[in-house]
Design a protein around this motif. Structure first.
Motif, PDB file in Angstrom:
ATOM      1  N   LEU A  16     -32.216 -34.857  25.936  1.00 11.50           N
ATOM      2  CA  LEU A  16     -32.631 -34.223  24.703  1.00 11.50           C
ATOM      3  C   LEU A  16     -31.954 -32.941  24.388  1.00 11.50           C
ATOM      4  N   LEU A  17     -32.144 -32.003  25.311  1.00 15.35           N
ATOM      5  CA  LEU A  17     -31.669 -30.677  25.629  1.00 15.35           C
ATOM      6  C   LEU A  17     -29.947 -30.854  25.228  1.00 15.35           C
ATOM      7  N   LYS A  18     -29.414 -31.781  25.879  1.00 15.59           N
ATOM      8  CA  LYS A  18     -27.992 -31.776  25.398  1.00 15.59           C
ATOM      9  C   LYS A  18     -27.513 -32.122  24.070  1.00 15.59           C
ATOM     10  N   ARG A  19     -28.408 -32.997  23.465  1.00 13.78           N
ATOM     11  CA  ARG A  19     -28.036 -33.414  22.044  1.00 13.78           C
ATOM     12  C   ARG A  19     -28.667 -32.118  21.107  1.00 13.78           C
ATOM     13  N   VAL A  20     -29.610 -31.211  21.420  1.00 14.94           N
ATOM     14  CA  VAL A  20     -29.848 -30.181  20.780  1.00 14.94           C
ATOM     15  C   VAL A  20     -28.724 -29.233  20.927  1.00 14.94           C
ATOM     16  N   ARG A  21     -28.123 -29.082  22.005  1.00 16.27           N
ATOM     17  CA  ARG A  21     -26.789 -28.128  22.208  1.00 16.27           C
ATOM     18  C   ARG A  21     -25.877 -28.569  21.608  1.00 16.27           C
ATOM     19  N   ARG A  22     -25.470 -29.769  21.579  1.00 15.11           N
ATOM     20  CA  ARG A  22     -24.368 -30.323  20.652  1.00 15.11           C
ATOM     21  C   ARG A  22     -24.560 -30.006  19.089  1.00 15.11           C
ATOM     22  N   ILE A  23     -25.785 -30.412  18.721  1.00 16.97           N
ATOM     23  CA  ILE A  23     -25.923 -30.050  17.131  1.00 16.97           C
ATOM     24  C   ILE A  23     -25.696 -28.579  17.063  1.00 16.97           C
ATOM     25  N   GLU A  24     -26.317 -27.732  17.754  1.00 16.51           N
ATOM     26  CA  GLU A  24     -26.462 -26.144  17.737  1.00 16.51           C
ATOM     27  C   GLU A  24     -24.958 -25.918  17.798  1.00 16.51           C
ATOM     28  N   ILE A  25     -24.031 -26.300  18.494  1.00 12.92           N
ATOM     29  CA  ILE A  25     -22.611 -26.018  18.670  1.00 12.92           C
ATOM     30  C   ILE A  25     -21.798 -26.486  17.357  1.00 12.92           C
ATOM     31  N   LYS A  26     -22.272 -27.421  16.601  1.00 15.94           N
ATOM     32  CA  LYS A  26     -21.419 -27.875  15.506  1.00 15.94           C
ATOM     33  C   LYS A  26     -21.799 -27.352  14.219  1.00 15.94           C
TER      34      LYS A  26
ATOM     35  N   LEU B 148     -36.867 -32.654  15.093  1.00 14.11           N
ATOM     36  CA  LEU B 148     -36.123 -33.486  14.406  1.00 14.11           C
ATOM     37  C   LEU B 148     -35.571 -34.798  15.134  1.00 14.11           C
ATOM     38  N   LEU B 149     -35.001 -34.357  16.234  1.00 15.60           N
ATOM     39  CA  LEU B 149     -34.528 -35.380  17.193  1.00 15.60           C
ATOM     40  C   LEU B 149     -35.623 -36.344  17.856  1.00 15.60           C
ATOM     41  N   ASP B 150     -36.519 -35.742  18.209  1.00 17.57           N
ATOM     42  CA  ASP B 150     -37.515 -36.250  19.164  1.00 17.57           C
ATOM     43  C   ASP B 150     -38.734 -36.875  18.651  1.00 17.57           C
ATOM     44  N   THR B 151     -39.292 -36.375  17.578  1.00 15.31           N
ATOM     45  CA  THR B 151     -40.597 -36.904  16.855  1.00 15.31           C
ATOM     46  C   THR B 151     -40.414 -38.323  16.444  1.00 15.31           C
ATOM     47  N   ARG B 152     -41.278 -39.279  16.676  1.00 13.04           N
ATOM     48  CA  ARG B 152     -41.122 -40.626  16.120  1.00 13.04           C
ATOM     49  C   ARG B 152     -42.596 -40.582  15.256  1.00 13.04           C
ATOM     50  N   PRO B 153     -42.623 -41.234  14.268  1.00 11.94           N
ATOM     51  CA  PRO B 153     -43.474 -41.401  13.133  1.00 11.94           C
ATOM     52  C   PRO B 153     -44.735 -42.230  13.836  1.00 11.94           C
ATOM     53  N   GLN B 154     -46.013 -41.662  13.694  1.00  7.61           N
ATOM     54  CA  GLN B 154     -46.951 -42.421  13.859  1.00  7.61           C
ATOM     55  C   GLN B 154     -47.417 -43.190  12.725  1.00  7.61           C
ATOM     56  N   GLY B 155     -47.107 -42.779  11.449  1.00 10.58           N
ATOM     57  CA  GLY B 155     -47.321 -43.519  10.150  1.00 10.58           C
ATOM     58  C   GLY B 155     -46.378 -44.593  10.050  1.00 10.58           C
ATOM     59  N   GLU B 156     -46.781 -45.623   9.211  1.00 12.03           N
ATOM     60  CA  GLU B 156     -45.898 -46.825   8.929  1.00 12.03           C
ATOM     61  C   GLU B 156     -44.862 -46.809   7.464  1.00 12.03           C
ATOM     62  N   GLY B 157     -45.528 -46.012   6.757  1.00 11.55           N
ATOM     63  CA  GLY B 157     -45.034 -46.043   5.305  1.00 11.55           C
ATOM     64  C   GLY B 157     -44.503 -44.434   4.973  1.00 11.55           C
ATOM     65  N   THR B 158     -44.433 -44.117   3.685  1.00 11.23           N
ATOM     66  CA  THR B 158     -43.850 -42.941   3.081  1.00 11.23           C
ATOM     67  C   THR B 158     -44.899 -42.297   2.136  1.00 11.23           C
ATOM     68  N   ASP B 159     -45.431 -41.277   1.887  1.00 12.50           N
ATOM     69  CA  ASP B 159     -46.062 -40.778   1.005  1.00 12.50           C
ATOM     70  C   ASP B 159     -45.697 -39.281   0.901  1.00 12.50           C
TER      71      ASP B 159
END
Length: 287
Positions: free
Chosen positions: A6-16, A149-160
């Protein structure tokens, strides 16, 4: 996702994205979004052509010389990122998923905001409120936004979308620049959208995959609805099936465009195959 990855991905996105926000978007962001108003800066001697209404009569009386008040635009803003992380956002048929594109765009917007000394907040939602980070300044806060944004997975099923807009309106009282990022494959959010747009500068960012717009002819497929989990056989070789699918997509797109237009809010659509830097620049310059 493991912490190290996760930290590696955060760093890559930060650099870009940090580089993009400084090199490309700094000036465009600054000019696209105006401050809340005018604040007093200093006084100076009266010059021919100055508005007499700006004369500082107290200083003028003390010095026996005419002085005027100088005002400057208040630049500090609050930027809110409202991000749809429902399961349909974890979809992609090209080089990236929709949520990967959303994460990079949010990072660019967040770093552009922090470069202008603005606060940034985050609201993640599905058919429920998944996470809320109040607006703050600083690199550490921006990196936390990227991690969520990278690590949160939704608990809900749909979109409101209506729920997210209502929560945002109730939680953020101060006028803000609000970016609502979603595929907008939902309806019934026109009223809360209108209420939010009255108080905030609202921009709807529509992110979509090309296969959502047009179903390819690949024969019989066994597909799963990302949000309901329902499995269904679909005959993509049927022209009627493909037309019905396209009509479903265009119906949601038309609702999105019409709702934002009625609310007086801006819209921006970007495909996952598109260079989002060009799309954002066109949008900023258009404002």
């Amino acid at each position: 996702m493991e912490t190290t990855e996760l930290l590696k991905r955060v760093r890559r996105i930060e650099i870009k994205t940090k580089g993009l926000s400084r090199q490309i978007f700094a000036g465009e962001y600054h000019s696209a979004f105006k401050g809340r108003g005018m604040s007093f800066s200093e006084v100076r001697g009266y010059q021919y052509g100055d508005d007499v209404r700006s004369i500082d009569w107290n200083v003028t009386a003390r010095t026996n010389e005419p002085f005027v008040k100088v005002f400057e635009e208040e630049r500090e803003l609050t930027v809110m990122l409202l991000v749809d992380i429902s399961k349909s956002s974890f979809f992609g048929t090209t080089n990236q998923l929709k949520n990967e594109l959303i994460t990079e765009i949010c990072a660019v917007l967040a770093f552009s905001a922090t470069n202008n000394n603005d606060k940034v907040g985050l609201l993640l939602f599905s058919d429920r409120i998944e996470k809320f980070l109040p607006p703050k300044k600083g690199r550490g806060h921006i990196l936390r936004i990227i991690r969520e944004l990278l690590d949160t997975r939704p608990q809900g099923e749909g979109t409101d979308l209506g729920l997210a807009l209502t929560y945002f309106t109730n939680m953020v009282k101060k006028r803000s620049i609000c970016f609502l990022l979603s595929d907008f494959l939902a309806e019934d959010y026109e009223k809360p959208l209108r209420l939010a747009a009255r108080r905030h500068d609202l921009i709807g960012m529509h992110l979509y995959d090309p296969r959502e717009r047009e179903l390819p002819d690949v024969g019989l497929i066994h597909a799963r609805d990302a949000e309901t989990g329902a499995m269904e056989w679909i005959d993509t070789s049927s022209r009627r099936v493909r037309q019905r699918y396209t009509a479903w997509y265009e119906k949601h797109l038309a609702y999105y465009l019409n709702a934002f237009q009625k609310a007086g809010a801006d819209t921006l659509s970007m495909e996952t195959t598109e260079d989002y830097t060009k799309g954002l620049l066109r949008f900023f310059k258009g404002r």
